[in-house]
Design a protein around this motif. Structure first.
Motif, PDB file in Angstrom:
ATOM      1  N   MET A  60      70.942  81.494  60.764  1.00 58.74           N
ATOM      2  CA  MET A  60      70.646  80.063  60.614  1.00 58.74           C
ATOM      3  C   MET A  60      70.563  79.722  59.125  1.00 58.74           C
ATOM      4  O   MET A  60      69.921  80.423  58.354  1.00 58.74           O
ATOM      5  N   SER A  61      71.220  78.633  58.718  1.00 54.39           N
ATOM      6  CA  SER A  61      71.200  78.226  57.310  1.00 54.39           C
ATOM      7  C   SER A  61      69.845  77.626  56.945  1.00 54.39           C
ATOM      8  O   SER A  61      69.036  77.283  57.825  1.00 54.39           O
ATOM      9  N   VAL A  62      69.619  77.505  55.621  1.00 52.41           N
ATOM     10  CA  VAL A  62      68.387  76.884  55.150  1.00 52.41           C
ATOM     11  C   VAL A  62      68.279  75.456  55.676  1.00 52.41           C
ATOM     12  O   VAL A  62      67.209  75.014  56.125  1.00 52.41           O
ATOM     13  N   ALA A  63      69.380  74.723  55.637  1.00 51.29           N
ATOM     14  CA  ALA A  63      69.365  73.332  56.104  1.00 51.29           C
ATOM     15  C   ALA A  63      69.006  73.261  57.591  1.00 51.29           C
ATOM     16  O   ALA A  63      68.230  72.389  58.016  1.00 51.29           O
ATOM     17  N   GLU A  64      69.558  74.158  58.382  1.00 55.76           N
ATOM     18  CA  GLU A  64      69.272  74.152  59.819  1.00 55.76           C
ATOM     19  C   GLU A  64      67.822  74.526  60.091  1.00 55.76           C
ATOM     20  O   GLU A  64      67.145  73.889  60.913  1.00 55.76           O
ATOM     21  N   THR A 113      52.476  75.732  56.385  1.00 54.79           N
ATOM     22  CA  THR A 113      52.432  76.436  57.678  1.00 54.79           C
ATOM     23  C   THR A 113      53.771  77.097  58.006  1.00 54.79           C
ATOM     24  O   THR A 113      53.817  78.069  58.758  1.00 54.79           O
ATOM     25  N   GLY A 114      54.846  76.576  57.441  1.00 56.78           N
ATOM     26  CA  GLY A 114      56.157  77.168  57.650  1.00 56.78           C
ATOM     27  C   GLY A 114      56.690  77.880  56.423  1.00 56.78           C
ATOM     28  O   GLY A 114      57.874  78.207  56.369  1.00 56.78           O
ATOM     29  N   ARG A 115      55.802  78.109  55.440  1.00 57.92           N
ATOM     30  CA  ARG A 115      56.181  78.725  54.160  1.00 57.92           C
ATOM     31  C   ARG A 115      57.238  77.904  53.417  1.00 57.92           C
ATOM     32  O   ARG A 115      58.077  78.447  52.703  1.00 57.92           O
ATOM     33  N   TRP A 116      57.142  76.568  53.550  1.00 63.94           N
ATOM     34  CA  TRP A 116      58.056  75.680  52.848  1.00 63.94           C
ATOM     35  C   TRP A 116      57.399  74.986  51.661  1.00 63.94           C
ATOM     36  O   TRP A 116      58.066  74.211  50.961  1.00 63.94           O
ATOM     37  N   ALA A 117      56.118  75.223  51.393  1.00 64.16           N
ATOM     38  CA  ALA A 117      55.448  74.559  50.272  1.00 64.16           C
ATOM     39  C   ALA A 117      56.038  75.014  48.940  1.00 64.16           C
ATOM     40  O   ALA A 117      56.195  74.222  48.007  1.00 64.16           O
ATOM     41  N   ALA A 118      56.343  76.302  48.838  1.00 61.02           N
ATOM     42  CA  ALA A 118      56.937  76.858  47.617  1.00 61.02           C
ATOM     43  C   ALA A 118      58.096  77.761  48.020  1.00 61.02           C
ATOM     44  O   ALA A 118      58.001  78.984  47.931  1.00 61.02           O
ATOM     45  N   PRO A 119      59.191  77.188  48.472  1.00 63.68           N
ATOM     46  CA  PRO A 119      60.268  78.014  49.031  1.00 63.68           C
ATOM     47  C   PRO A 119      60.906  78.971  48.031  1.00 63.68           C
ATOM     48  O   PRO A 119      61.517  79.962  48.433  1.00 63.68           O
ATOM     49  N   ALA A 120      60.750  78.697  46.723  1.00 62.83           N
ATOM     50  CA  ALA A 120      61.342  79.585  45.718  1.00 62.83           C
ATOM     51  C   ALA A 120      60.457  80.789  45.411  1.00 62.83           C
ATOM     52  O   ALA A 120      60.924  81.767  44.822  1.00 62.83           O
ATOM     53  N   TRP A 121      59.180  80.737  45.789  1.00 62.92           N
ATOM     54  CA  TRP A 121      58.292  81.864  45.513  1.00 62.92           C
ATOM     55  C   TRP A 121      58.751  83.095  46.306  1.00 62.92           C
ATOM     56  O   TRP A 121      59.320  82.960  47.405  1.00 62.92           O
ATOM     57  N   GLU A 156      58.670  86.137  48.884  1.00 62.32           N
ATOM     58  CA  GLU A 156      58.078  86.184  50.217  1.00 62.32           C
ATOM     59  C   GLU A 156      56.709  86.851  50.216  1.00 62.32           C
ATOM     60  O   GLU A 156      55.814  86.439  50.958  1.00 62.32           O
ATOM     61  N   GLU A 157      56.530  87.874  49.369  1.00 65.17           N
ATOM     62  CA  GLU A 157      55.242  88.570  49.350  1.00 65.17           C
ATOM     63  C   GLU A 157      54.113  87.703  48.814  1.00 65.17           C
ATOM     64  O   GLU A 157      52.935  88.025  48.965  1.00 65.17           O
ATOM     65  N   HIS A 158      54.453  86.570  48.191  1.00 60.90           N
ATOM     66  CA  HIS A 158      53.428  85.662  47.686  1.00 60.90           C
ATOM     67  C   HIS A 158      53.359  84.368  48.493  1.00 60.90           C
ATOM     68  O   HIS A 158      52.742  83.394  48.050  1.00 60.90           O
ATOM     69  N   GLY A 159      53.988  84.346  49.664  1.00 57.16           N
ATOM     70  CA  GLY A 159      53.852  83.187  50.537  1.00 57.16           C
ATOM     71  C   GLY A 159      55.013  82.223  50.515  1.00 57.16           C
ATOM     72  O   GLY A 159      54.959  81.182  51.185  1.00 57.16           O
ATOM     73  N   GLY A 160      56.066  82.541  49.754  1.00 60.27           N
ATOM     74  CA  GLY A 160      57.238  81.684  49.736  1.00 60.27           C
ATOM     75  C   GLY A 160      58.332  82.203  50.637  1.00 60.27           C
ATOM     76  O   GLY A 160      58.081  82.986  51.557  1.00 60.27           O
ATOM     77  N   ARG A 161      59.551  81.785  50.345  1.00 57.80           N
ATOM     78  CA  ARG A 161      60.697  82.224  51.139  1.00 57.80           C
ATOM     79  C   ARG A 161      61.746  82.957  50.299  1.00 57.80           C
ATOM     80  O   ARG A 161      62.762  83.404  50.832  1.00 57.80           O
ATOM     81  N   VAL A 202      66.528  71.829  50.155  1.00 59.69           N
ATOM     82  CA  VAL A 202      65.218  71.431  50.680  1.00 59.69           C
ATOM     83  C   VAL A 202      64.775  70.111  50.048  1.00 59.69           C
ATOM     84  O   VAL A 202      64.300  69.197  50.738  1.00 59.69           O
ATOM     85  N   GLU A 203      64.924  70.012  48.711  1.00 57.49           N
ATOM     86  CA  GLU A 203      64.517  68.790  48.018  1.00 57.49           C
ATOM     87  C   GLU A 203      65.321  67.589  48.498  1.00 57.49           C
ATOM     88  O   GLU A 203      64.776  66.490  48.672  1.00 57.49           O
ATOM     89  N   GLU A 204      66.615  67.773  48.698  1.00 57.26           N
ATOM     90  CA  GLU A 204      67.451  66.662  49.169  1.00 57.26           C
ATOM     91  C   GLU A 204      67.024  66.200  50.565  1.00 57.26           C
ATOM     92  O   GLU A 204      67.000  64.997  50.850  1.00 57.26           O
ATOM     93  N   MET A 205      66.668  67.144  51.409  1.00 51.42           N
ATOM     94  CA  MET A 205      66.260  66.783  52.766  1.00 51.42           C
ATOM     95  C   MET A 205      64.916  66.069  52.750  1.00 51.42           C
ATOM     96  O   MET A 205      64.694  65.132  53.528  1.00 51.42           O
ATOM     97  N   LEU A 206      64.019  66.475  51.860  1.00 49.93           N
ATOM     98  CA  LEU A 206      62.739  65.785  51.730  1.00 49.93           C
ATOM     99  C   LEU A 206      62.937  64.368  51.211  1.00 49.93           C
ATOM    100  O   LEU A 206      62.282  63.424  51.659  1.00 49.93           O
ATOM    101  N   ALA A 207      63.860  64.225  50.237  1.00 50.13           N
ATOM    102  CA  ALA A 207      64.150  62.896  49.705  1.00 50.13           C
ATOM    103  C   ALA A 207      64.723  61.999  50.791  1.00 50.13           C
ATOM    104  O   ALA A 207      64.380  60.814  50.887  1.00 50.13           O
TER     105      ALA A 207
END
Length: 366
Positions: free
Chosen positions: A1-5, A40-48, A50-55, A65-70
């Motif tokens: 599954m892609s990031v966008a999906e 809750t979905g580890r999307w708050a800091a997606p660039a972090w 994974e061991e620190h809570g990102g993706r 991600v930013e474009e979809m939020l916009a």
């Protein structure tokens, strides 16, 4: 599954309930709630990592991600400075205790700010005079910071202090992590032209900061600062993409219904301007992902993002017409007034132009 999906599925699941909870999603409390929802979905800091809570996403994936939020019309999350600037610095330089703050930064339980600018050391950051004198197990901090973004909401600060007054400007600076509830710290809100108090001036009077709060080596704070500012500029490159997404939505919403030729021309110009800045930012982030160091384009992107952002706000206000001027439609007015700070935040326009003239064009200082 892609990031966008994957992110699209997350938004489809969480957005309806969030919008039911909040009438105005630009409110501070709503932005905190949205950050917690993203986390809750580890999307708050997606660039972090994974061991620190990102993706562990690559920069071009973060742009998606930013474009979809916009596209959903979401404002920037409340703890943006902790997520984009301070958190990555703690990951790079922090000890185990300092990195233990990362989960709270992600969840919004801790709001971090940057204690950088001072009354006589804003864009010339190396001229800072807030001092920290080592006394046993503590640094004793005295001085003042100003224009501290999110200072009125912050619980913690990445603080720059001068620990060696005899050293050259860029030497003798150290970085400390500071709990803002520490005795001797006085936070005073600065009311802005938009009526909000997002900035603050912070006073330090004999504040005791434990030595273990030293972030990076003593007297090497400039290196730590460059890490923070580097992440800030990279974040602005991603925000340039979000800015273009905002304008795309504005064009879709207003171009067909706007009859005034001058306003239609403005919309098209804003589209082109933000498209250029967004693509420069995307190209820079792609090179960063390949291990390259960003060059002068960082400065150009920041300059384009800030000045174009103000013009976008002016166009929104013009589209609102009389209702906007008279305050009947408050959002365009609020955005216009808030946007006045864009050419100061992250480096003033005047200083950026000087940097480009000297370091890019090779022009003499006099």
């Amino acid at each position: 599954m892609s990031v966008a999906e994957e992110f699209g599925a997350f938004l489809a699941s969480e957005v309806p309930g969030f919008r039911e909870r909040w009438d105005d999603i630009s409110e501070w409390a709503a932005r905190v709630d949205w950050q917690r929802t993203l986390n809750t979905g580890r999307w708050a800091a997606p660039a972090w990592p994974e061991e620190h809570g990102g993706r562990g996403l690559e920069p071009h994936e973060v742009v998606v991600v930013e474009e979809m939020l916009a596209a959903e019309g979401f404002p920037i999350i409340a703890g943006v400075l902790g997520i984009n600037n301070v958190g990555p610095t703690l990951i790079a330089w922090g000890n185990e205790e300092q990195q233990s703050h990362l989960p709270a930064i992600l969840s919004g339980d801790e709001m971090w700010c940057q204690g950088f600018s001072e009354p006589n050391a804003g864009s010339d950051l190396a001229s800072l005079r807030t001092k920290a004198v080592r006394d046993g197990a503590h640094f004793v901090v005295n001085g003042q910071k100003i224009w501290t973004s999110n200072g009125t909401h912050a619980t913690h600060m990445e603080l720059l202090v001068r620990t060696d007054p005899q050293a050259a400007k860029h030497k003798g600076i150290s970085a400390l992590t500071v709990d803002l509830s520490t005795p001797g710290i006085d936070i005073r809100p600065i009311r802005q032209i938009n009526g909000e108090e997002g900035f603050a001036e912070v006073f330090f009077t004999d504040v005791l900061v434990p030595v273990e709060n030293l972030l990076g080596p003593e007297n090497q704070g400039w290196r730590v600062t460059m890490t923070t500012l580097g992440h800030e500029r990279s974040a602005i490159a991603a925000l340039a993409r979000r800015q273009h997404g905002d304008v795309v939505a504005l064009v879709h919403d207003r171009l067909a219904t706007t009859t005034a030729p001058s306003l239609r021309d403005e919309l098209v110009r804003r589209y082109i301007e933000t498209f250029v800045a967004a693509n420069m930012g995307e190209q820079m982030l792609a090179r960063v992902a390949e291990g390259e160091q960003p060059g002068a384009e960082q400065t150009v992107i920041k300059l384009l993002w800030s000045e174009t952002g103000q013009r976008v706000d002016e166009t929104r206000l013009a589209l609102a017409g009389v209702n906007g001027v008279l305050g009947r439609d408050p959002d365009p007015v609020k955005q216009y007034l808030t946007g006045r700070a864009l050419t100061i935040a992250g480096g003033t326009t005047q200083v950026l132009k000087n940097i480009m003239a000297e370091r890019v064009l090779g022009l003499p200082k006099e």
